[in-house]
Structures are given as structure tokens and as C-alpha cells.
Scaffold this motif. Structure first.
Motif, mmCIF file in Angstrom:
data_model
loop_
_atom_site.group_PDB
_atom_site.id
_atom_site.type_symbol
_atom_site.label_atom_id
_atom_site.label_comp_id
_atom_site.label_asym_id
_atom_site.label_seq_id
_atom_site.Cartn_x
_atom_site.Cartn_y
_atom_site.Cartn_z
ATOM 1 N N TYR A 151 -18.927 -33.984 39.491
ATOM 2 C CA TYR A 151 -20.027 -34.936 39.671
ATOM 3 C C TYR A 151 -19.510 -36.231 40.297
ATOM 4 N N ASP A 152 -18.426 -36.716 39.757
ATOM 5 C CA ASP A 152 -17.877 -37.987 40.211
ATOM 6 C C ASP A 152 -17.437 -37.892 41.673
ATOM 7 N N GLN A 153 -16.898 -36.729 42.009
ATOM 8 C CA GLN A 153 -16.507 -36.539 43.410
ATOM 9 C C GLN A 153 -17.722 -36.529 44.326
ATOM 10 N N ALA A 165 -26.004 -34.809 27.562
ATOM 11 C CA ALA A 165 -25.988 -36.152 28.155
ATOM 12 C C ALA A 165 -25.521 -36.079 29.612
ATOM 13 N N VAL A 166 -24.513 -35.283 29.857
ATOM 14 C CA VAL A 166 -24.025 -35.137 31.232
ATOM 15 C C VAL A 166 -25.110 -34.494 32.101
ATOM 16 N N SER A 167 -25.799 -33.509 31.547
ATOM 17 C CA SER A 167 -26.816 -32.839 32.362
ATOM 18 C C SER A 167 -27.955 -33.799 32.698
ATOM 19 N N GLN A 168 -28.345 -34.638 31.752
ATOM 20 C CA GLN A 168 -29.376 -35.648 32.011
ATOM 21 C C GLN A 168 -28.998 -36.514 33.199
ATOM 22 N N ARG A 169 -27.781 -36.971 33.159
ATOM 23 C CA ARG A 169 -27.285 -37.882 34.174
ATOM 24 C C ARG A 169 -27.204 -37.194 35.546
ATOM 25 N N VAL A 170 -26.578 -36.036 35.551
ATOM 26 C CA VAL A 170 -26.333 -35.333 36.822
ATOM 27 C C VAL A 170 -27.645 -34.869 37.454
ATOM 28 N N ILE A 210 -16.448 -41.081 29.964
ATOM 29 C CA ILE A 210 -17.179 -40.801 28.709
ATOM 30 C C ILE A 210 -17.072 -41.996 27.764
ATOM 31 N N SER A 211 -15.847 -42.487 27.589
ATOM 32 C CA SER A 211 -15.670 -43.528 26.569
ATOM 33 C C SER A 211 -16.248 -44.871 27.011
ATOM 34 N N SER A 212 -16.436 -45.018 28.325
ATOM 35 C CA SER A 212 -16.991 -46.297 28.780
ATOM 36 C C SER A 212 -18.521 -46.285 28.781
ATOM 37 N N GLY A 213 -19.114 -45.162 28.373
ATOM 38 C CA GLY A 213 -20.568 -45.161 28.217
ATOM 39 C C GLY A 213 -21.339 -44.706 29.442
ATOM 40 N N GLU A 214 -20.648 -44.112 30.387
ATOM 41 C CA GLU A 214 -21.311 -43.598 31.601
ATOM 42 C C GLU A 214 -22.471 -42.642 31.236
ATOM 43 N N PHE A 215 -22.319 -41.921 30.152
ATOM 44 C CA PHE A 215 -23.352 -40.956 29.765
ATOM 45 C C PHE A 215 -24.084 -41.394 28.498
ATOM 46 N N GLY A 216 -23.903 -42.671 28.160
ATOM 47 C CA GLY A 216 -24.506 -43.192 26.926
ATOM 48 C C GLY A 216 -23.717 -42.707 25.725
ATOM 49 N N PHE A 220 -20.627 -42.234 19.800
ATOM 50 C CA PHE A 220 -20.853 -40.895 19.262
ATOM 51 C C PHE A 220 -19.851 -39.880 19.825
ATOM 52 N N PHE A 221 -19.421 -40.128 21.060
ATOM 53 C CA PHE A 221 -18.485 -39.189 21.679
ATOM 54 C C PHE A 221 -17.018 -39.503 21.369
ATOM 55 N N THR A 222 -16.787 -40.592 20.644
ATOM 56 C CA THR A 222 -15.390 -40.978 20.370
ATOM 57 C C THR A 222 -14.549 -39.851 19.753
ATOM 58 N N PRO A 223 -15.069 -39.122 18.776
ATOM 59 C CA PRO A 223 -14.223 -38.058 18.207
ATOM 60 C C PRO A 223 -13.792 -37.014 19.245
#
Ligand code: GL4
Length: 836
Positions: free
Chosen positions: A584-586, A625-630, A741-747, A751-754
Motif C-alpha cells: 500500500y505504502d509503495q 483497519a488496514v482494509s478501511q484505509r486502503v 501502525i504504531s504512529s496511528g496511520e490506521f487509527g 490498541f495495536f501496541t501488543p
């Protein structure tokens, strides 16, 4: 036979004969009869669901006839029998499978069409029987299909859960679990046998007395429930044999605790008894951990006690006594779940049939064999001694006795080696003493097998190393397989037809190695285009399903990339999603010119997380979350779509597998015992991207390394890589996607920290290590896909090389190398339908 009896039997024969009439009119009569008399609806008005029910009952009539005659034939021939004991059978739907196996599909389709119903539509009204978690339960069902098809004198035994595997819904991207009320609208496939009922006991205490100079133990249980049999006919493919799957349901005991009814509180006593039914009410939805679950142990004992009583009762009814029992019966333990059956058989032989220890032990160790399905240590079942002692006091005594003798044997062989005794004892010492069920199974079984070559080697080197040293001859491999009926011939008719036409026969459906004949067509351009057409049809079906379930429109020009299986850290859905984020990022950073070169992809993920497995549930949320974004990023368009398909189950798999082009089997090497969906995908011309793990290794060997995308660390490298993980210089792309992920790109960053911590910390499953190799393999996938001819050739070669992965082959190996049972084929009835 007397004159009267002969007359009666002739009469019965002619009466029964009417059942075999399989012409359009008879089928219609039978359907309409069931509408009116079985489901009590009007034969003039019935909807699709009622049409399904009546069709199922009509099919069941034919199954029962074949079932009865097969059982009679087994009885008369009296061959050695095998019983497959499994806490799980992931059956799925039965209608189409039965019609195809009986060769009645065309007839029923026509009969229904004339009545104004469409078989393709009404079959969708059947609810899946989801009495299993995943691979292990589905394997058991594939095995039944193959045992019937191979004409083995076999039965399956299991539990009739009222609530099968939970139904998964996704709300705001989170998994929710809903109960599976699969029986509420009735189950036409089962036959209740109220007269086949056994008492099963729990709790209480054990007393001893002398009888003929021998000590006899008597268990005085404090609780008793009845196990009632439900039979489910399992037809073989194009054979007259139909075998049985007998499932037990718990009911209040008819005899026990009568005295409590005299205590005055009648209503309270009834309610109390009603609790009995809870024993078989729910399938545990976690396939690997049962810690502290008393009900689970109760289920296990309930299951094996009813099963063994039934087997012994039927044996003695036929033979007058238990003589030669161990020569005529084989019992297969599907994982350790039925292992308490070892103690139960000992108890029944010693306490009920009054055999001494030696004879009982000799028979027990001659009949049992055991399959291990995982090396993950958390799945090795252990029960607290205290719990077992309370619930099954006599069994605990017997287990102690078995262990005492086993430890003697150990000393005789290895001398006084305390460390070894400590490791191998059936009882684990410590603050809380535990019974190690796998050790009990290993000591009492004549054979133990793994489920793929690599797995069978690994168990000898890791979890069962000591036992391998002690009993090297017990260890075998039986590589899993899947039934080519459900998983190719029936779920993918266009491909089946193309194969039939190309090979000039449909014999491959029960002799899968004949698929090899496709190899010579792999380079034929015209054949390749037909192959592509077939795949496009299946992709269109899958695209429609995705639209229906996820509301996402996907292009069938894109590469369909699939990972469907239970959500588990070791299966590494995280590796997949990190790869998707990278892609996606690419794409979003590409110029229009660069985009023109991208192979469009639809990434499809599905699977259930155990309700108590927090991290796995977070992974589902991350995928959503990734699918929402993409999917909503206009810079991406059709170049990338990500969908999470909810409630993955057998029926969905029957649509997903044929429609896939690439499937992911990317567990950390050494963790997936076998995998069986990898076989299903390969069989349907879907290419595999995978690690050298489980059956992938053998698939690569069979279809050729060039026809599969293999990457990643090897099993023997894994332990060292784990110790060195902290020093790993991680790939920049890995660090980048994790940071997204950790910077909140996908919200939901917190919650995703673990998940982030897991792959950045000890990274037990080596996601970071394999990430660069995974991306390289994905690049190779894209490059190859651009050349349709090469891709299609690989797809054809995959199917052609799949012969080994039929469960027919697996079952034949079990039959000859473990069970010592032979086929017992019922002769075809003289007036059997055409092509039967
Ligand atoms: C499993 C394995 O995880 C899986 O690899 C294997 O294919 C299957 C059948 O042998 O058994 N073990 C457990 S536990 N659940 C499975 O699905």
C-alpha cells in the motif's frame, strides 16, 4: 429359515425394493411425501427451506437403506473393525455431498426443477454442521469420506454439540462471537437412537472387595448421565457402502438418583437433572488450550465412556464374549482428546468384565493408536491430578498403576535416571501435580503418528524425544490428505469437467494420482486458455460472495491472494498484513507511470480467533483497519483491495478455494504440523506462497520447486535465530511498516501496541527475520503473474502433482500400516441405478 420366515423375508424384500427406485417420479413422490408427512407442510405450498428439508429427508431415506445393508454386511462378514475417536468432526453441509456420492445429483436436480425448485438455490439453505475448530476436525470428516469410499469397516465416534463453532461477526472491525444454533431448525441427516443409550458416571468414591481371591474395585459414582446415540450416515463415493458417524448427546439419567426425588423438592430435582445436558452442549472454540476447564474433561470422559461401552456391547452381542476383541478392533485416538479412554477401557475390562490387569493391559495396548497434531507445547493436554481424582477416582487409580509399571520398565531399560523419570512420568510433579495425557497415550498406544513428514520427524526430536528413544518402533508418519470429492470434484464443477474431458475419464475422483495425466497438457496454449476461463468463472463467484459479505466490489482482473485459516500468531497473518501495508505504502507513493506496471491485487483474509485469545482478536482489528484505509484511498483504486471475510467456515471455503490464485501458508517453519488447506488450494490450481513447513514441504516435492513460491527460514534454523533475534538488524521496510501502525496511520495505535511489541520484542515467530524474503517471494509472484502462460502452467502443474494429497491415500496407509484392517465392500444391489 422356516416357511413363514421365508415368506416374511420375501415380502419385506419386495417392499423394501421400492426404496431403490431412482427415477424422476419416485424422487418427486418422495420429496412431496416428506413435505406433507415429515415436516407437515402443504405439498401445494412449500418454500425453498422446506424444499431443502424434504429433499434432505428423501436423500436420507436412500442413505439409510445403504447404511442398513452395509452394517448387515459388515456383521455377516465380521472383519476387523476400526473406530475413529474424535472430539471434532467439521462436517459442513451434507446434501450435495450425499447426492454426488450416491450418483443422484442429476436426477434430483431434474426432479426438483420440474417441481419449480432449483437445487443450487435450495442447497444454500442447509446450515453447516460445525462440530470442529479447524484443520483437525475437518481432517476427521475427510477421513470418514475416505474410509467409506475405500470400503473400510469403519465408524466414527464423536459428540453431538448443540452449539458448534461460534458464528463470527465483525462489528467496527472487531470480532464478535455469536452462538451457533445449528439444530434449532432440525437436522435431517441424523437418526436418533433412543434405545442406544449408556449411563456415564462421574465423581464418587472407589471401594474394594475380595472376589474369588482377587481384589475387585467398585466405583460408586455420585453423578450419572445418559449418553444417547445419534447416527449420521456417511456414504462412500460410487460404492454401495455407507458407514456411520455416531455422535453422543447427554440426557438426564433415567435411573440414577431416584432417591433424590423422594426428598420432597420434585421441581428442584428435575431442574438439577436437566443440567446433565450441558455436558455435550458446547464445542470448546479454542483448539489448543483447555486449562482448568472441568467441563472439557467431563466431555472427554462422557464421549469415550459411551463409545467404549457401545463398542464392547456390540462386540459381545455378536461374538458372545470379548474373546479375540483385540484382534478384531482398532481404536484411533484423534489427538490426546480421547486419551482418558485408555483408563476407561482398562476399567471396563477389569471391573466390569473381570479380566485381570495383565489381560486388560495386553488388550488395551493392542487396540489403541494415537495421532499427534501439533508441536506447540501449550496444546499438550494436562489435567490437574486433583481434578481427575475428584471427577474420575477409579481412572486416577488406574493411571497411577499404569505409571508405576511404566516407571519400572523405564528403570529396567535406562537404569536409575531420575531426570529422565521426571521428564517422562505420566504424572508431572510440582506444586500442582498434573496428568500428562500425551504420555499416557504414548505409553498405551502401539503406534503414534505425526501428520506430515517434517512434523513426524520433529516430534521425535522435540516433544517426544525421550519416548522415541524408548519406543523407536512406535513412531510413524501419515501425511494428511483431503477428500478430492468435496474439495475438487464437487466444489469446482467447471474444473472437474475440464479435467474429465482432458483425461477422458472421471476415475481420478477416487484415484487422484491419475491427475498426473494433466502434465502433458501444461504447455498447450489452447488448454491453458480453457484453464484460465475456468479460473475466471470461480473468481467471479468469489467476487460475488465478497460483495455480498463485505460490501466491497473487487475486480476479477486482479490477482486473488488468499489467507484463510484460524488466526494464530504462529500462522503469521501479521506477516501478511505487514506485507500488505508495504504494498500500500509503495503504491500511494508511485507516479501514474509506475502504477501502470503494478499487478492489481485483492487480498482476502478470513478466520476465527479463539474468544479468549486477545492478541489474535487484535490482529483481526488490524486487518480491518488496514482494509478501511486502503479500500478508501483514491490513490490506490483497483490496484489493491483488502477484505476480511467474516465467519470463515467449510461452506465458504468451498467458494473461496476454487476462486483463489495465490494462497498463503506462511507459518514459522516447524510450527504448522501439516496444514490441509494448502492441499485444497493446490488441487484447485491455486499457487502457494509458503514456508518450508508442514505439508508445504511435500507439496513442493510433488509439484516441483518451480511451481511454488517458497521462502523463509528453515525449521532447523529457527531455534538459533530465536536466540539471536535481539541482535537482528531489521530490514528498513519492516521498521517502516511497523512504525506506520504504531504512529496511528490506521487509527487505534494503542490498541495495536501488543502486536507491535510482539514483532519488535522477542518476535518468537520470527516475523522480522522472514520479512525481506517474504517480500522477495511476493515480487516473484507479481513478476510471474504478468506472464499468464507461465502462471497457468504452474497452476496446471500444481493440480497435476496433487495425487498424493488425497485422504484416500492417507487412509489406505493407516489401514495397512497401523490398523490392520481390510476393505469390506458390499456387493452392489442387483437393481442399483445406472452408473452406481
Ligand atoms: C492441527 C494442525 O495445526 C494442522 O497443521 C493440521 O493440518 C491439523 C490436522 O492434522 O491439525 N492441529 C491442531 S491442534 N489443530 C489443527 O488444525
Amino acid at each position: 429359515m422356516s416357511e413363514d420366515e421365508r415368506h416374511r423375508s420375501d415380502l419385506l424384500y419386495t417392499l423394501m425394493d421400492t426404496y431403490i427406485k431412482n427415477d424422476v417420479l419416485s424422487v418427486q413422490e418422495s420429496i412431496v411425501n416428506h413435505v406433507e408427512y415429515t415436516i407437515a407442510r402443504s405439498r401445494y405450498h412449500f418454500d425453498d427451506f422446506e424444499a431443502y428439508q424434504a429433499t434432505a429427508y428423501s436423500t436420507r431415506d436412500r442413505l439409510i437403506e445403504s447404511w442398513n445393508d452395509t452394517q448387515q454386511y459388515f456383521h455377516d462378514q465380521d472383519p476387523k473393525r476400526v473406530y475413529y475417536l474424535s472430539m471434532e468432526f467439521l462436517v459442513g453441509r451434507s446434501l450435495l455431498n450425499a447426492l454426488y456420492n450416491l450418483n443422484l445429483k442429476g436426477l434430483y436436480r431434474e426432479a426438483l426443477e420440474q417441481l419449480g425448485y432449483n437445487l443450487e438455490i435450495i442447497k444454500e439453505r442447509e446450515r453447516d454442521a460445525a462440530l470442529g475448530n479447524g484443520g483437525l476436525g475437518r481432517l476427521a470428516s475427510c477421513f470418514l469420506d475416505s474410509m467409506a469410499t475405500e470400503n473400510l469397516p469403519a465408524w466414527g465416534y464423536g459428540l453431538r454439540y448443540q452449539y458448534g463453532m461460534f458464528r463470527q461477526t465483525i462489528q467496527d472491525g472487531f470480532q464478535r462471537e455469536n452462538p451457533d444454533y445449528w439444530l434449532t431448525l432440525g437436522n435431517p441427516w441424523e437418526i436418533e437412537r433412543p434405545n442406544v443409550t449408556y449411563p456415564v458416571s462421574f465423581y464418587g468414591h472407589v471401594s474394594a472387595r475380595e472376589e474369588d481371591g482377587r481384589q475387585i474395585f467398585v466405583w460408586n459414582p455420585a453423578e450419572q448421565v445418559d449418553a444417547v446415540a445419534y447416527d449420521n450416515p456417511i456414504p462412500g463415493y460410487r460404492t454401495a457402502n455407507t458407514i456411520n458417524l455416531r455422535l453422543w448427546s447427554a440426557k438426564p439419567s433415567r435411573e440414577f438418583d431416584l432417591e433424590s426425588f423422594n426428598s420432597g423438592d420434585y421441581v428442584a430435582s428435575i431442574l438439577e437433572k436437566q443440567n446433565a445436558e450441558s455436558i455435550s452442549s458446547v464445542l470448546y472454540p479454542d483448539d489448543r488450550t483447555y486449562k482448568g476447564k472441568e467441563l472439557r474433561l467431563k466431555q472427554q470422559h462422557f464421549f469415550v465412556s459411551a463409545t467404549l461401552q457401545d463398542i464392547l456391547r456390540r462386540y459381545t452381542a455378536q461374538h458372545g464374549s470379548l474373546e479375540n476383541f483385540s484382534d478384531k478392533v482398532a481404536l484411533q485416538l484423534n489427538d490426546t482428546h480421547p486419551t482418558i479412554g485408555i483408563a476407561e477401557l482398562m476399567r471396563l475390562l477389569m471391573d466390569v468384565y473381570k479380566w485381570g490387569w495383565t489381560a486388560s493391559w495386553e488388550a488395551t495396548t493392542k487396540v489403541f493408536s494415537f495421532t499427534n497434531h501439533t508441536v506447540l507445547p501449550e496444546a499438550l493436554e494436562q489435567w490437574p491430578v486433583e481434578l481427575l481424582q475428584e471427577l474420575l477416582p477409579r481412572h486416577m487409580q488406574i493411571i497411577y498403576d499404569i505409571n508405576w509399571r511404566f516407571l519400572q520398565e523405564l528403570r529396567a531399560k535406562f537404569g536409575n535416571d531420575q531426570a529422565r523419570e521426571y521428564r517422562m512420568s505420566i504424572i508431572q510433579e510440582g506444586d500442582e501435580k498434573m496428568v500428562r495425557m500425551a504420555h499416557l497415550a504414548l505409553v498405551a498406544s502401539h503406534t503414534v503418528n505425526g501428520v506430515a513428514e517434517i512434523h513426524s520427524e520433529l516430534i521425535k526430536q522435540t516433544i517426544f524425544e525421550d519416548f522415541y528413544e524408548m519406543y523407536p518402533k512406535k513412531f510413524q508418519n501419515k501425511t494428511n490428505g483431503v477428500t478430492p470429492r468435496r474439495w475438487l470434484a464437487f466444489c469446482n464443477p467447471p474444473l472437474r469437467n475440464l479435467i474429465n474431458e482432458t483425461l477422458g475419464t472421471d476415475a481420478w475422483i477416487s484415484r487422484l494420482d491419475l491427475l498426473e495425466g494433466l502434465k502433458s497438457h501444461a504447455d498447450d496454449g489452447e488448454f491453458q486458455s480453457r484453464w484460465v476461463e475456468v479460473k475466471q468463472l470461480a473468481k467471479a463467484k468469489l467476487a460475488a460472495k465478497i460483495k455480498e459479505l463485505c460490501g466491497v466490489e473487487v475486480s476479477t482482473d486482479a490477482l486473488f491472494d488468499v489467507q484463510v485459516k484460524r488466526i494464530h500468531e504462529y500462522k503469521r497473518q501479521v506477516l501478511n498484513i505487514l506485507g500488505i501495508i508495504h504494498r500500500y505504502d509503495q503504491i500511494r507513493n508511485m507516479s501514474e507511470e509506475e502504477k501502470a506496471d503494478v499487478v492489481p491485487r485483492v487480498c482476502i483474509i478470513g478466520g476465527k480467533a479463539a474468544p479468549g485469545y486477545e492478541l489474535a482478536k487484535r490482529i483481526i482489528k488490524l486487518i480491518s483497519a488496514v482494509s478501511q484505509r486502503v479500500n478508501n484511498d483514491p490513490a490506490v483504486g483497483d490496484l489493491l483491495k483488502v477484505v476480511f471475510i467474516p465467519d470463515y467456515n467449510v461452506s465458504l471455503a468451498e467458494v473461496i478455494v476454487p476462486g483463489s490464485e495465490l494462497s498463503q501458508h506462511i507459518s514459522t517453519a516447524g510450527t504448522e504440523a501439516s496444514g490441509t488447506s494448502n492441499m485444497k488450494f493446490a488441487m484447485n490450481g491455486c499457487l502457494i506462497i509458503g514456508t518450508m513447513d508442514g505439508a508445504n514441504v511435500e507439496i513442493a516435492e510433488e509439484i516441483g520447486d518451480d511451481n511454488i513460491f517458497i521462502f523463509g527460514a528453515l525449521a532447523h534454523e529457527v531455534p538459533k535465530l530465536r536466540t539471536e533475534r535481539a541482535d537482528l538488524k531489521v530490514d528498513d521496510r519492516f521498521a517502516h511498516v511497523v512504525r506506520l501502525i504504531s504512529s496511528g496511520e490506521f487509527g487505534y495505535a494503542d490498541f495495536f501496541t501488543p502486536i507491535v511489541d510482539a514483532v519488535q520484542g522477542s518476535d518468537y515467530y520470527l516475523v522480522a527475520n522472514d520479512f525481506p524474503a517474504y517480500l522477495r517471494a511476493q515480487d516473484a509472484v507479481d513478476r510471474t503473474y504478468k506472464n499468464s502462460s507461465i502462471w497457468t502452467r504452474m497452476s496446471i502443474m500444481s493440480v497435476a502433482g496433487c495425487g498424493k494429497f488425497s485422504s484416500d491415500r492417507t487412509i489406505r496407509q493407516y489401514a495397512t500400516e497401523i490398523w490392520g484392517v481390510e476393505p469390506c465392500e458390499r456387493p452392489r444391489p442387483p437393481n442399483a441405478p445406472e452408473g452406481y
